[in-house]
Design a protein around this motif. Structure first.
Motif, mmCIF file in Angstrom:
data_model
loop_
_atom_site.group_PDB
_atom_site.id
_atom_site.type_symbol
_atom_site.label_atom_id
_atom_site.label_comp_id
_atom_site.label_asym_id
_atom_site.label_seq_id
_atom_site.Cartn_x
_atom_site.Cartn_y
_atom_site.Cartn_z
ATOM 1 N N LEU A 50 9.710 -17.124 2.853
ATOM 2 C CA LEU A 50 9.000 -17.265 4.403
ATOM 3 C C LEU A 50 8.318 -18.643 4.319
ATOM 4 O O LEU A 50 8.463 -19.294 5.351
ATOM 5 N N ALA A 51 7.576 -18.980 3.265
ATOM 6 C CA ALA A 51 6.740 -20.230 3.237
ATOM 7 C C ALA A 51 7.716 -21.503 3.607
ATOM 8 O O ALA A 51 7.528 -22.275 4.270
ATOM 9 N N ASP A 52 9.013 -21.368 2.571
ATOM 10 C CA ASP A 52 9.893 -22.425 2.841
ATOM 11 C C ASP A 52 10.522 -22.608 4.079
ATOM 12 O O ASP A 52 11.023 -23.595 4.322
ATOM 13 N N ALA A 53 10.544 -21.438 4.863
ATOM 14 C CA ALA A 53 11.227 -21.415 6.155
ATOM 15 C C ALA A 53 10.101 -21.843 7.110
ATOM 16 O O ALA A 53 10.383 -21.957 8.248
ATOM 17 N N GLY A 54 8.961 -22.258 6.926
ATOM 18 C CA GLY A 54 8.074 -22.491 8.034
ATOM 19 C C GLY A 54 7.077 -21.516 8.309
ATOM 20 O O GLY A 54 6.449 -21.765 9.374
ATOM 21 N N PHE A 55 6.828 -20.341 7.660
ATOM 22 C CA PHE A 55 5.979 -19.457 7.825
ATOM 23 C C PHE A 55 5.045 -19.376 7.319
ATOM 24 O O PHE A 55 4.643 -19.942 5.883
ATOM 25 N N GLU A 56 3.692 -18.682 7.613
ATOM 26 C CA GLU A 56 2.460 -18.449 6.840
ATOM 27 C C GLU A 56 2.713 -16.734 6.545
ATOM 28 O O GLU A 56 2.607 -15.965 7.488
ATOM 29 N N ALA A 57 2.774 -16.569 5.449
ATOM 30 C CA ALA A 57 2.983 -15.005 5.061
ATOM 31 C C ALA A 57 1.498 -14.608 4.672
ATOM 32 O O ALA A 57 0.728 -15.100 3.628
ATOM 33 N N ILE A 58 1.189 -13.518 5.646
ATOM 34 C CA ILE A 58 -0.250 -12.885 5.262
ATOM 35 C C ILE A 58 0.062 -11.502 4.952
ATOM 36 O O ILE A 58 0.718 -10.690 5.714
ATOM 37 N N MET A 59 -0.731 -11.226 3.812
ATOM 38 C CA MET A 59 -0.215 -10.034 3.181
ATOM 39 C C MET A 59 -1.323 -9.048 2.663
ATOM 40 O O MET A 59 -2.041 -9.517 1.646
ATOM 41 N N PRO A 60 -1.705 -8.080 3.493
ATOM 42 C CA PRO A 60 -2.797 -7.482 3.096
ATOM 43 C C PRO A 60 -2.532 -6.326 1.984
ATOM 44 O O PRO A 60 -1.414 -5.855 2.025
ATOM 45 N N ASP A 61 -3.574 -5.976 1.171
ATOM 46 C CA ASP A 61 -3.395 -4.820 0.289
ATOM 47 C C ASP A 61 -3.947 -3.625 1.181
ATOM 48 O O ASP A 61 -5.046 -3.886 1.400
ATOM 49 N N LEU A 62 -3.099 -2.549 1.540
ATOM 50 C CA LEU A 62 -3.553 -1.677 2.239
ATOM 51 C C LEU A 62 -4.782 -0.987 1.688
ATOM 52 O O LEU A 62 -4.877 -0.829 0.442
ATOM 53 N N ARG A 63 -5.724 -0.246 2.340
ATOM 54 C CA ARG A 63 -6.637 0.535 2.075
ATOM 55 C C ARG A 63 -6.191 1.472 0.771
ATOM 56 O O ARG A 63 -5.127 1.980 1.120
ATOM 57 N N ALA A 64 -6.803 1.342 -0.307
ATOM 58 C CA ALA A 64 -6.643 2.616 -1.164
ATOM 59 C C ALA A 64 -5.404 1.895 -2.287
ATOM 60 O O ALA A 64 -4.811 2.628 -3.083
ATOM 61 N N HIS A 65 -5.184 0.710 -2.064
ATOM 62 C CA HIS A 65 -4.204 0.076 -2.929
ATOM 63 C C HIS A 65 -4.633 -1.697 -3.172
ATOM 64 O O HIS A 65 -5.571 -2.133 -2.572
ATOM 65 N N GLY A 66 -3.959 -1.914 -4.360
ATOM 66 C CA GLY A 66 -4.343 -3.274 -4.783
ATOM 67 C C GLY A 66 -5.687 -3.527 -4.998
ATOM 68 O O GLY A 66 -6.485 -2.727 -5.502
ATOM 69 N N ALA A 67 -6.083 -4.661 -4.431
ATOM 70 C CA ALA A 67 -7.516 -5.282 -4.726
ATOM 71 C C ALA A 67 -8.299 -4.574 -3.506
ATOM 72 O O ALA A 67 -9.464 -4.958 -3.467
ATOM 73 N N SER A 68 -8.110 -4.134 -2.462
ATOM 74 C CA SER A 68 -8.768 -3.422 -1.438
ATOM 75 C C SER A 68 -9.363 -2.269 -1.761
ATOM 76 O O SER A 68 -9.397 -1.493 -2.835
ATOM 77 N N ALA A 69 -10.668 -1.737 -0.812
ATOM 78 C CA ALA A 69 -11.310 -0.828 -1.020
ATOM 79 C C ALA A 69 -10.607 0.610 -1.327
ATOM 80 O O ALA A 69 -9.336 0.826 -0.767
ATOM 81 N N ARG A 70 -10.969 1.371 -2.222
ATOM 82 C CA ARG A 70 -10.459 2.608 -2.564
ATOM 83 C C ARG A 70 -11.752 3.667 -2.277
ATOM 84 O O ARG A 70 -11.750 4.544 -3.652
ATOM 85 N N PRO A 71 -12.254 3.865 -1.344
ATOM 86 C CA PRO A 71 -13.261 4.846 -1.255
ATOM 87 C C PRO A 71 -12.769 6.292 -1.525
ATOM 88 O O PRO A 71 -11.662 6.755 -1.207
ATOM 89 N N HIS A 72 -13.701 7.086 -1.874
ATOM 90 C CA HIS A 72 -13.351 8.469 -2.116
ATOM 91 C C HIS A 72 -13.924 9.523 -1.280
ATOM 92 O O HIS A 72 -13.867 10.985 -1.410
#
Length: 250
Positions: A50-72
């Motif tokens: 996508l970057a090569d095609a001229g876009f900015e890829a904006i990619m969140p880690d959804l809540r409870a996933h990846g480096a995002s918050a995982r509240p209990h």
């Protein structure tokens, strides 16, 4: 090209990791269940495509996933919390003119985001069929059972690959359970609100979330494209990133 990572607040201020790559027209990409932005979009080259095609890829880690918050705490997972977070990110990033892409759970979130008022120029629903949008309770029950039996699932069990993926991704099972119970269902009649051009993109052997052709038929302006693979393998195929870039390009 390396992605940069920023922290942005979710709807309630919980920190969400947002990875960005490229410059140009913004494309918001939402990953699948138990995954993260790196696994779905960066590792196999889709964001770079996508970057090569001229876009900015904006990619969140959804809540409870990846480096995002995982509240209990249960109060951190109200009904459709991912849709609330999506709306907060669109507003916080000031995305007035953007495209929206989802895979699996990300597709559910993207579709419900549009149904509740978001207006991307174009929409991609990957790894999704009609039944996956309209029958979430059955799908969620499968994953809740996998979480409950996490320590005892053996090879040959229908839940084996889900449990293996959770182990690989180091999923926080307490947070995942709360999140699964928060996801809203979609009535087929609500799909009439998705009026922008939509690509339903699915692995040729992927029917995990139902029939993609039925989803196309239920949407006002949609077409189907298949790439090689199953639900799990299709996201590793370069053809997926190529199809997304091709559909979003002017």
């Amino acid at each position: 090209m390396n992605a940069i990572c920023e922290i942005h607040p979710g709807y309630d201020g919980q920190p969400l990791a947002v990875h960005r790559m490229g410059s140009g027209r913004p494309v918001l990409l939402l990953h699948g269940l138990f995954s993260d932005a790196s696994t779905n979009w960066i590792r196999f080259g889709h964001a770079q495509r996508l970057a090569d095609a001229g876009f900015e890829a904006i990619m969140p880690d959804l809540r409870a996933h990846g480096a995002s918050a995982r509240p209990h705490e249960a109060e951190a997972y109200p009904h459709d919390v991912l849709v609330k977070d999506l709306a907060a990110l669109v507003a916080g990033l000031d995305l007035a003119d953007f495209d929206l892409v989802g895979f699996s759970l990300g597709s559910r979130t993207a579709a419900r985001g549009v149904i509740t008022g978001l207006k991307p120029r174009r929409l991609v629903l990957a790894g999704m069929g009609l039944e996956g949008l309209a029958g979430w309770n059955r799908r969620a029950a499968f994953f809740l059972d996998a979480i409950d039996r996490f320590e005892t699932v053996k090879h040959g069990d229908p839940a084996f690959f889900a449990v293996s993926f959770m182990k690989t991704q180091k999923v926080d099972r307490a947070a995942a359970r709360l999140l699964l119970e928060s996801v809203g269902d979609t009535e087929p009649a609500e799909l009439a609100r998705i009026t922008m051009p939509t690509l339903v993109l699915c692995g040729a052997q992927d029917r995990d979330n139902g029939d993609p052709a039925k989803l196309v038929a239920a949407l006002p302006d949609a077409r189907l494209e298949e790439v090689p693979g199953t639900h799990m393998s299709s996201v590793t195929e370069p053809a997926m990133g190529e199809a997304i870039a091709r559909f979003l390009s002017p």
